[in-house]
Design a protein around this motif. Structure first.
Motif, PDB file in Angstrom:
ATOM      1  N   UNK A   1      -4.265  18.158  -9.114  1.00 22.13           N
ATOM      2  CA  UNK A   1      -3.815  16.708  -8.529  1.00 22.13           C
ATOM      3  C   UNK A   1      -4.526  16.410  -7.343  1.00 22.13           C
ATOM      4  N   UNK A   2      -4.607  15.131  -6.802  1.00 24.62           N
ATOM      5  CA  UNK A   2      -5.233  14.701  -5.599  1.00 24.62           C
ATOM      6  C   UNK A   2      -4.438  13.847  -4.846  1.00 24.62           C
ATOM      7  N   UNK A   3      -4.698  13.622  -3.669  1.00 23.69           N
ATOM      8  CA  UNK A   3      -3.976  12.735  -2.913  1.00 23.69           C
ATOM      9  C   UNK A   3      -4.949  11.501  -3.411  1.00 23.69           C
ATOM     10  N   UNK A   4      -3.957  10.428  -3.274  1.00 25.21           N
ATOM     11  CA  UNK A   4      -4.514   9.246  -3.328  1.00 25.21           C
ATOM     12  C   UNK A   4      -3.942   7.771  -2.702  1.00 25.21           C
ATOM     13  N   UNK A   5      -4.762   6.965  -2.702  1.00 20.57           N
ATOM     14  CA  UNK A   5      -4.005   5.662  -2.049  1.00 20.57           C
ATOM     15  C   UNK A   5      -3.929   4.390  -2.773  1.00 20.57           C
TER      16      UNK A   5
ATOM     17  N   UNK B   1      -3.475  10.438   6.167  1.00 17.02           N
ATOM     18  CA  UNK B   1      -2.099  10.636   5.538  1.00 17.02           C
ATOM     19  C   UNK B   1      -1.865  12.156   5.153  1.00 17.02           C
ATOM     20  N   UNK B   2      -0.578  12.496   4.971  1.00 21.05           N
ATOM     21  CA  UNK B   2      -0.108  13.727   4.590  1.00 21.05           C
ATOM     22  C   UNK B   2       0.856  13.852   3.384  1.00 21.05           C
ATOM     23  N   UNK B   3       0.551  14.469   2.401  1.00 17.30           N
ATOM     24  CA  UNK B   3       1.508  14.568   1.518  1.00 17.30           C
ATOM     25  C   UNK B   3       3.134  14.837   1.968  1.00 17.30           C
ATOM     26  N   UNK B   4       4.203  14.257   1.354  1.00 14.98           N
ATOM     27  CA  UNK B   4       5.444  14.403   1.802  1.00 14.98           C
ATOM     28  C   UNK B   4       5.920  15.923   1.515  1.00 14.98           C
ATOM     29  N   UNK B   5       6.672  16.572   2.443  1.00 14.29           N
ATOM     30  CA  UNK B   5       7.434  17.794   2.257  1.00 14.29           C
ATOM     31  C   UNK B   5       8.617  17.862   2.327  1.00 14.29           C
ATOM     32  N   UNK B   6       9.232  16.501   2.500  1.00 15.54           N
ATOM     33  CA  UNK B   6      10.982  16.669   2.571  1.00 15.54           C
ATOM     34  C   UNK B   6      11.586  15.892   1.659  1.00 15.54           C
ATOM     35  N   UNK B   7      10.992  15.761   0.303  1.00 10.17           N
ATOM     36  CA  UNK B   7      11.421  14.928  -0.572  1.00 10.17           C
ATOM     37  C   UNK B   7      12.886  15.511  -1.153  1.00 10.17           C
ATOM     38  N   UNK B   8      13.322  16.665  -1.033  1.00  6.36           N
ATOM     39  CA  UNK B   8      14.575  16.940  -1.435  1.00  6.36           C
ATOM     40  C   UNK B   8      15.775  16.216  -0.654  1.00  6.36           C
TER      41      UNK B   8
ATOM     42  N   UNK C   1       0.960  -1.267   0.056  1.00  7.73           N
ATOM     43  CA  UNK C   1      -0.098   0.058   0.017  1.00  7.73           C
ATOM     44  C   UNK C   1       0.955   1.315   0.094  1.00  7.73           C
ATOM     45  N   UNK C   2       0.661   2.394  -0.603  1.00  6.44           N
ATOM     46  CA  UNK C   2       1.197   3.410  -0.742  1.00  6.44           C
ATOM     47  C   UNK C   2       0.208   4.627  -0.940  1.00  6.44           C
ATOM     48  N   UNK C   3       0.717   5.800  -0.334  1.00  4.88           N
ATOM     49  CA  UNK C   3      -0.109   6.857  -0.814  1.00  4.88           C
ATOM     50  C   UNK C   3       0.653   8.119  -1.442  1.00  4.88           C
ATOM     51  N   UNK C   4       0.077   9.001  -1.833  1.00  5.51           N
ATOM     52  CA  UNK C   4       0.777  10.162  -2.531  1.00  5.51           C
ATOM     53  C   UNK C   4       0.161  11.076  -3.404  1.00  5.51           C
ATOM     54  N   UNK C   5       0.647  12.109  -4.072  1.00  8.45           N
ATOM     55  CA  UNK C   5      -0.226  12.873  -4.939  1.00  8.45           C
ATOM     56  C   UNK C   5      -0.274  12.124  -6.322  1.00  8.45           C
TER      57      UNK C   5
END
Length: 376
Positions: free
Chosen positions: A125-129, A147-154, A23-27
């Motif tokens: 764009x939407x958040x999805x699982x 869940x929350x979208x990532x903010x520390x990708x860099x 399972x994964x979540x993301x934009x």
């Protein structure tokens, strides 16, 4: 095995699972490229995203070691209409399914990707699982909401250590915010001595490397999530020639006093038309970004817009009116994709040469090895 993709607006897609179980979540975003799925999968700019390919057949030419844009894929999920399990290509080493399994990436196929793309275009764009589990839709909805979208990708995709790709020409410090291999390839093919540094390298540490120019790389996420990078660019601006790409372009704009904003559904694909305002020429470009520089924020800064997107008129290029610095929102190093724009690396080297004529070069013998060692 069945897989399901649930969007935050409640839309549910049910299809066939491929790749890893889990399972994964993301934009949830979409890419319009006809080719280049391997480069998409391995582009660090997709970190934290579930990528939908609009081209209906993915995997038909397999996966090849030499086509990676980073050492490992960074996408959180992969959505296709159909994936090919038996690729036909003399260069192919294995399939997309094998790649996703190897890196624990969940995939879903046999869904209506055209419908999904139209939803994203209409609503943004939407958040999805994305899951292969048997949980109820209500349970999935609760997990998605929590869940929350990532903010520390860099920080996740940037190199952790400084390293050098030696060359006999100009020394370029490449600040890695999630750099694609193509940028390093373009610079080294021109004989540049490239030093790749982590995203949080300070201006003083970069000065110790005694560069001839600074390359700001592409990368994932919101440029405002990396304020330390903005500060570093502010301190280096005017000291060294600067060339920024994608996220580097946005960070440069913020460092110069402009502003950025999120696009409704972003630009992701290999056929985006960009107009050069100086020549009126249109270039076909490869793009992958969800944010843009606000054109009305350029007034009052020392920046000048050099390129615009012919589709939606967003800012695609900037240059500084006073200092040797320019940036583009698109990818001149793109592979696969149009090669129209690789000349920008030559323009960067010419800018460095012109800057050197105006400012005497400093001696730099044997300092690089010690500086690189000290930065590790």
């Amino acid at each position: 095995m069945q897989a399901r993709l649930l969007l935050e607006d409640g839309t549910l897609f049910t299809g066939s699972a491929f790749g890893a179980e889990g399972e994964t979540t993301g934009e949830v975003v979409f890419n319009t490229g006809i080719t280049g799925y391997q480069e998409v999968l391995s582009d660090p700019s997709y970190c934290g995203q579930i990528v939908t390919m609009t081209f209906p057949l993915i995997g038909n030419y397999g996966i090849t070691r030499d086509d990676f844009e980073s050492v490992a894929p960074y996408v959180h999920g992969f959505v296709v209409r159909r994936h090919e399990t038996v690729p036909s290509n003399w260069r192919a080493e294995y399939s997309v399914d094998t790649l996703l399994k190897e890196y624990g990436i969940v995939g879903i196929s046999d869904i209506d990707t055209r419908m999904l793309t139209r939803l994203i275009r209409s609503h943004g764009t939407m958040k999805g699982i994305l899951t292969t589990s048997a949980q109820s839709v209500e349970e999935l909805r609760e997990r998605l909401a929590a869940s929350a979208l990532m903010t520390d990708q860099v920080s996740r995709v940037s190199t952790k250590h400084t390293y050098n790709s030696p060359g006999a020409r100009e020394r370029i410090v490449l600040i890695d915010y999630g750099a694609k291999s193509g940028i390093l390839r373009e610079l080294t093919s021109r004989g540049c001595d490239v030093v790749v540094v982590p995203h949080d390298t300070t201006a003083e540490e970069i000065r110790r490397l005694n560069p001839d120019g600074i390359q700001l790389s592409n990368g994932p996420g919101d440029p405002k999530d990396v304020p330390h990078a903005i500060q570093t660019i502010k301190e280096l601006l005017g000291e060294y020639p600067i060339f920024g790409i994608c996220l580097g372009h946005q960070l440069f704009a913020l460092a110069c006093g402009a502003d950025t904003e999120k696009l409704k559904f972003g630009h992701r694909g290999g056929n985006h038309p960009v107009k050069d305002l100086a020549t009126n020429r249109c270039y076909i470009t490869s793009q992958n970004h969800g944010y843009t520089v606000k054109d009305d924020s350029i007034a009052g800064t020392e920046l000048e817009i050099t390129h615009i997107n012919n589709n939606d008129k967003t800012v695609e290029g900037l240059k500084h009116k006073k200092y040797p610095a320019f940036t583009v929102q698109y990818h001149p190093e793109a592979a696969p994709g149009p090669f129209d724009n690789s000349y920008l690396f030559d323009e960067f080297l010419k800018m460095i040469a012109d800057h050197k004529q105006q400012k005497p070069a400093k001696p730099r013998q044997a300092e690089l090895a010690a500086a690189v060692k000290g930065a590790r």
